[in-house]
Design a protein around this motif. Structure first.
Motif, PDB file in Angstrom:
ATOM      1  N   MET A 182      40.851 157.631  57.152  1.00 45.69           N
ATOM      2  CA  MET A 182      39.896 158.173  58.116  1.00 45.69           C
ATOM      3  C   MET A 182      40.609 158.789  59.308  1.00 45.69           C
ATOM      4  O   MET A 182      41.762 158.475  59.613  1.00 45.69           O
ATOM      5  CB  MET A 182      38.919 157.095  58.589  1.00 45.69           C
ATOM      6  N   VAL A 183      39.890 159.653  59.990  1.00 43.27           N
ATOM      7  CA  VAL A 183      40.340 160.289  61.220  1.00 43.27           C
ATOM      8  C   VAL A 183      39.710 159.554  62.387  1.00 43.27           C
ATOM      9  O   VAL A 183      38.597 159.022  62.275  1.00 43.27           O
ATOM     10  CB  VAL A 183      39.944 161.781  61.222  1.00 43.27           C
ATOM     11  N   ALA A 184      40.394 159.503  63.518  1.00 43.60           N
ATOM     12  CA  ALA A 184      39.821 158.981  64.763  1.00 43.60           C
ATOM     13  C   ALA A 184      39.839 160.097  65.803  1.00 43.60           C
ATOM     14  O   ALA A 184      40.890 160.694  66.053  1.00 43.60           O
ATOM     15  CB  ALA A 184      40.601 157.774  65.272  1.00 43.60           C
ATOM     16  N   VAL A 185      38.675 160.377  66.374  1.00 41.07           N
ATOM     17  CA  VAL A 185      38.549 161.380  67.430  1.00 41.07           C
ATOM     18  C   VAL A 185      38.267 160.618  68.718  1.00 41.07           C
ATOM     19  O   VAL A 185      37.193 160.034  68.877  1.00 41.07           O
ATOM     20  CB  VAL A 185      37.421 162.384  67.128  1.00 41.07           C
ATOM     21  N   MET A 186      39.233 160.620  69.627  1.00 41.94           N
ATOM     22  CA  MET A 186      39.181 159.755  70.803  1.00 41.94           C
ATOM     23  C   MET A 186      39.042 160.626  72.054  1.00 41.94           C
ATOM     24  O   MET A 186      39.974 161.334  72.431  1.00 41.94           O
ATOM     25  CB  MET A 186      40.427 158.877  70.839  1.00 41.94           C
ATOM     26  N   ILE A 187      37.867 160.560  72.671  1.00 44.47           N
ATOM     27  CA  ILE A 187      37.453 161.532  73.676  1.00 44.47           C
ATOM     28  C   ILE A 187      37.451 160.891  75.056  1.00 44.47           C
ATOM     29  O   ILE A 187      36.777 159.882  75.282  1.00 44.47           O
ATOM     30  CB  ILE A 187      36.036 162.062  73.357  1.00 44.47           C
ATOM     31  N   GLN A 188      38.169 161.484  75.988  1.00 46.53           N
ATOM     32  CA  GLN A 188      38.120 161.022  77.363  1.00 46.53           C
ATOM     33  C   GLN A 188      36.799 161.483  77.991  1.00 46.53           C
ATOM     34  O   GLN A 188      36.265 162.540  77.645  1.00 46.53           O
ATOM     35  CB  GLN A 188      39.308 161.586  78.150  1.00 46.53           C
ATOM     36  N   SER A 189      36.275 160.706  78.910  1.00 46.73           N
ATOM     37  CA  SER A 189      35.048 161.114  79.598  1.00 46.73           C
ATOM     38  C   SER A 189      35.354 162.232  80.583  1.00 46.73           C
ATOM     39  O   SER A 189      36.521 162.558  80.853  1.00 46.73           O
ATOM     40  CB  SER A 189      34.431 159.934  80.348  1.00 46.73           C
ATOM     41  N   GLY A 190      34.287 162.765  81.193  1.00 52.85           N
ATOM     42  CA  GLY A 190      34.449 163.804  82.194  1.00 52.85           C
ATOM     43  C   GLY A 190      34.802 163.289  83.569  1.00 52.85           C
ATOM     44  O   GLY A 190      34.911 164.084  84.509  1.00 52.85           O
ATOM     45  N   GLY A 191      35.008 161.968  83.725  1.00 56.75           N
ATOM     46  CA  GLY A 191      35.514 161.430  84.981  1.00 56.75           C
ATOM     47  C   GLY A 191      34.516 160.632  85.786  1.00 56.75           C
ATOM     48  O   GLY A 191      33.301 160.738  85.618  1.00 56.75           O
ATOM     49  N   GLY A 192      35.046 159.814  86.712  1.00 57.38           N
ATOM     50  CA  GLY A 192      34.209 158.959  87.542  1.00 57.38           C
ATOM     51  C   GLY A 192      33.697 157.766  86.760  1.00 57.38           C
ATOM     52  O   GLY A 192      34.134 157.479  85.645  1.00 57.38           O
ATOM     53  N   ASP A 193      32.730 157.051  87.358  1.00 57.97           N
ATOM     54  CA  ASP A 193      32.145 155.901  86.682  1.00 57.97           C
ATOM     55  C   ASP A 193      30.787 155.594  87.282  1.00 57.97           C
ATOM     56  O   ASP A 193      30.561 155.782  88.484  1.00 57.97           O
ATOM     57  CB  ASP A 193      33.056 154.680  86.823  1.00 57.97           C
ATOM     58  N   ALA A 194      29.894 155.131  86.437  1.00 55.35           N
ATOM     59  CA  ALA A 194      28.562 154.647  86.826  1.00 55.35           C
ATOM     60  C   ALA A 194      27.685 155.767  87.402  1.00 55.35           C
ATOM     61  O   ALA A 194      27.909 156.943  87.128  1.00 55.35           O
ATOM     62  CB  ALA A 194      28.680 153.462  87.779  1.00 55.35           C
ATOM     63  N   GLN A 195      26.690 155.365  88.192  1.00 55.26           N
ATOM     64  CA  GLN A 195      25.654 156.297  88.631  1.00 55.26           C
ATOM     65  C   GLN A 195      26.242 157.470  89.418  1.00 55.26           C
ATOM     66  O   GLN A 195      27.086 157.279  90.282  1.00 55.26           O
ATOM     67  CB  GLN A 195      24.610 155.581  89.493  1.00 55.26           C
ATOM     68  N   GLY A 196      25.772 158.652  89.084  1.00 56.50           N
ATOM     69  CA  GLY A 196      26.187 159.851  89.795  1.00 56.50           C
ATOM     70  C   GLY A 196      27.455 160.491  89.281  1.00 56.50           C
ATOM     71  O   GLY A 196      27.827 161.581  89.731  1.00 56.50           O
ATOM     72  N   SER A 197      28.132 159.871  88.342  1.00 55.68           N
ATOM     73  CA  SER A 197      29.392 160.396  87.828  1.00 55.68           C
ATOM     74  C   SER A 197      29.164 161.139  86.511  1.00 55.68           C
ATOM     75  O   SER A 197      28.154 160.955  85.830  1.00 55.68           O
ATOM     76  CB  SER A 197      30.396 159.269  87.593  1.00 55.68           C
ATOM     77  N   GLU A 198      30.140 161.935  86.135  1.00 53.98           N
ATOM     78  CA  GLU A 198      30.081 162.607  84.837  1.00 53.98           C
ATOM     79  C   GLU A 198      30.150 161.579  83.707  1.00 53.98           C
ATOM     80  O   GLU A 198      29.413 161.668  82.734  1.00 53.98           O
ATOM     81  CB  GLU A 198      31.212 163.616  84.708  1.00 53.98           C
ATOM     82  N   ARG A 199      31.025 160.568  83.867  1.00 53.29           N
ATOM     83  CA  ARG A 199      31.116 159.522  82.840  1.00 53.29           C
ATOM     84  C   ARG A 199      29.787 158.783  82.710  1.00 53.29           C
ATOM     85  O   ARG A 199      29.314 158.511  81.603  1.00 53.29           O
ATOM     86  CB  ARG A 199      32.229 158.531  83.182  1.00 53.29           C
ATOM     87  N   GLY A 200      29.180 158.456  83.846  1.00 52.45           N
ATOM     88  CA  GLY A 200      27.897 157.778  83.796  1.00 52.45           C
ATOM     89  C   GLY A 200      26.827 158.619  83.138  1.00 52.45           C
ATOM     90  O   GLY A 200      26.006 158.124  82.365  1.00 52.45           O
ATOM     91  N   LEU A 201      26.810 159.907  83.446  1.00 55.47           N
ATOM     92  CA  LEU A 201      25.831 160.799  82.833  1.00 55.47           C
ATOM     93  C   LEU A 201      26.015 160.851  81.331  1.00 55.47           C
ATOM     94  O   LEU A 201      25.044 160.783  80.563  1.00 55.47           O
ATOM     95  CB  LEU A 201      25.975 162.201  83.431  1.00 55.47           C
ATOM     96  N   GLU A 202      27.255 160.946  80.879  1.00 54.07           N
ATOM     97  CA  GLU A 202      27.531 161.037  79.448  1.00 54.07           C
ATOM     98  C   GLU A 202      27.239 159.722  78.727  1.00 54.07           C
ATOM     99  O   GLU A 202      26.626 159.723  77.653  1.00 54.07           O
ATOM    100  CB  GLU A 202      29.000 161.415  79.230  1.00 54.07           C
ATOM    101  N   TYR A 203      27.690 158.604  79.315  1.00 58.95           N
ATOM    102  CA  TYR A 203      27.699 157.341  78.585  1.00 58.95           C
ATOM    103  C   TYR A 203      26.472 156.475  78.827  1.00 58.95           C
ATOM    104  O   TYR A 203      26.013 155.785  77.910  1.00 58.95           O
ATOM    105  CB  TYR A 203      28.939 156.532  78.976  1.00 58.95           C
ATOM    106  N   ASP A 204      25.941 156.450  80.036  1.00 56.01           N
ATOM    107  CA  ASP A 204      24.869 155.506  80.374  1.00 56.01           C
ATOM    108  C   ASP A 204      23.472 156.077  80.179  1.00 56.01           C
ATOM    109  O   ASP A 204      22.485 155.346  80.286  1.00 56.01           O
ATOM    110  CB  ASP A 204      25.016 155.030  81.822  1.00 56.01           C
ATOM    111  N   THR A 205      23.372 157.363  79.922  1.00 59.36           N
ATOM    112  CA  THR A 205      22.068 157.980  79.702  1.00 59.36           C
ATOM    113  C   THR A 205      21.541 157.622  78.323  1.00 59.36           C
ATOM    114  O   THR A 205      22.267 157.721  77.334  1.00 59.36           O
ATOM    115  CB  THR A 205      22.172 159.518  79.833  1.00 59.36           C
ATOM    116  N   LEU A 206      20.293 157.211  78.247  1.00 62.95           N
ATOM    117  CA  LEU A 206      19.678 156.882  76.962  1.00 62.95           C
ATOM    118  C   LEU A 206      19.054 158.142  76.374  1.00 62.95           C
ATOM    119  O   LEU A 206      17.893 158.463  76.622  1.00 62.95           O
ATOM    120  CB  LEU A 206      18.628 155.776  77.116  1.00 62.95           C
ATOM    121  N   SER A 207      19.857 158.857  75.602  1.00 63.50           N
ATOM    122  CA  SER A 207      19.396 160.078  74.948  1.00 63.50           C
ATOM    123  C   SER A 207      20.395 160.438  73.866  1.00 63.50           C
ATOM    124  O   SER A 207      21.455 159.815  73.741  1.00 63.50           O
ATOM    125  CB  SER A 207      19.281 161.235  75.950  1.00 63.50           C
TER     126      SER A 207
END
Length: 331
Positions: free
Chosen positions: A138-163
């Motif tokens: 198998m292949v592993a595709v390991m993606i860094q977030s867009g930065g920051g953490d939690a509310q108001g950050s790009e990482r929070g928008l990408e990871y914590d949003t329920l969609s």
């Protein structure tokens, strides 16, 4: 803590659905690079916000509103416009390509959030497991977030949003780039696609499967942020990922998702009451209970004295977790 047993695994096998592990933690032997087996290669490329039609980029604001905390020290939700502003990012994407992979061959894969944190460990584990035929090539595709953490950050928008938005970003923007660069043909079989992460990255992995089970049906979660951390607030899920175990899993038909999950006994906010919606061990306990009640194929590890995304726990359990997830997939 929950203690239960379910029939899982291969036909006729009964394995514990939930287990307790404790110190002293020891690295699994598969985590040590061996000179006597073939080694895959790690490639990497950069993606920028200017190239994305799905995540054009935000950054957290630091102001009196975003610094507000409740009695337990949790950030108080603020309107989205007062939490962030437009801001560019650069993200690294690491791609593990197993030894012997032939360009154009359809291959299963795992998508890993916060990819830089896991690249070396995933490469070592997959080298060993593939060589021993305990998981498919198998292949592993390991993606860094867009930065920051939690509310108001790009990482929070990408990871914590329920969609399904993050899964769509991976499908439409990340995988095609990796395919073009390295000649990879990613399988379209959802049973051959997994998502993994720690903390908010684990919530993102579950969201990938929950909202797009036609794409992803395997999830690997360390210290999953199944708590109230979503921003902006969605009235349909006002408590963020806490709503997965409070309402979404119990109130919906079972989806074809298999999940291996672990949490530290002393994970984040482990002493906070339920009304904070921010206790990580409690959230993961309740997640396991909701999955059990709905008949999901799950495995839950409670790590004694362990903390948030505990590196010792990952080093001990990652190979077994990968093998469990892929236990019935063709080698």
């Amino acid at each position: 803590m929950l203690i239960a047993f379910l029939a899982t695994g291969a036909v006729g096998a009964v394995t514990p659905a939930e287990e307790h592990i404790g110190p002293p933690y020891q690295d699994a032997p598969e985590m040590v690079a061996r000179p006597d087996i073939p080694h895959g290669r790690l490639q990497s490329f950069i993606m920028t916000s200017a190239e994305s039609g799905i995540f054009p980029g935000i950054r957290q604001l630091d102001n009196d509103i975003t610094r507000r905390r409740d009695a337990w020290g949790n950030r108080i939700a603020a309107p989205a416009a007062e939490q962030s502003e437009a801001g560019p990012y650069r993200r690294d994407v690491f791609v593990y390509i197993p030894a012997g992979y032939r360009k154009g061959r359809e291959v299963p894969f795992i998508v890993v959030q916060d990819g830089r944190d896991y690249a070396a460990r995933m490469a070592a584990a997959l080298d060993s497991l593939i060589a021993q035929k305990r998981v498919p090539m198998m292949v592993a595709v390991m993606i860094q977030s867009g930065g920051g953490d939690a509310q108001g950050s790009e990482r929070g928008l990408e990871y914590d949003t329920l969609s399904g938005r993050y899964a769509e970003f991976v499908e439409q923007e990340v995988l095609p780039r990796a395919a073009r660069l390295y000649g990879i043909t990613f399988t379209k079989d959802p049973n051959g696609r997994a998502a993994m992460g720690g903390s908010s990255g684990a919530a993102a992995a579950f969201s990938m499967a929950w909202f797009h089970p036609e794409w992803y049906r395997k999830v690997l979660s360390y210290s999953g942020t199944f708590v109230n951390q979503a921003s902006p607030v969605d009235p349909a899920t006002p408590h963020g990922a806490w709503d997965y175990h409070a309402r979404l899993i119990p109130d919906n038909p079972r989806k074809p998702i298999r999940i291996w999950m672990a949490v530290g006994e002393k994970d984040l906010h482990w002493q906070d009451p339920a009304e904070t919606f921010r206790n990580w061990p409690m959230a993961n306990d309740r997640m396991a209970a909701a999955l059990k009640a709905r008949g999901y194929d799950y495995h839950y590890v409670i790590a004694k004295d362990a903390v948030h995304v505990d590196g010792n726990v990952i080093a001990q359990t990652l190979p077994a977790a990968l093998e469990w997830l892929w236990r019935d997939y063709p080698r």
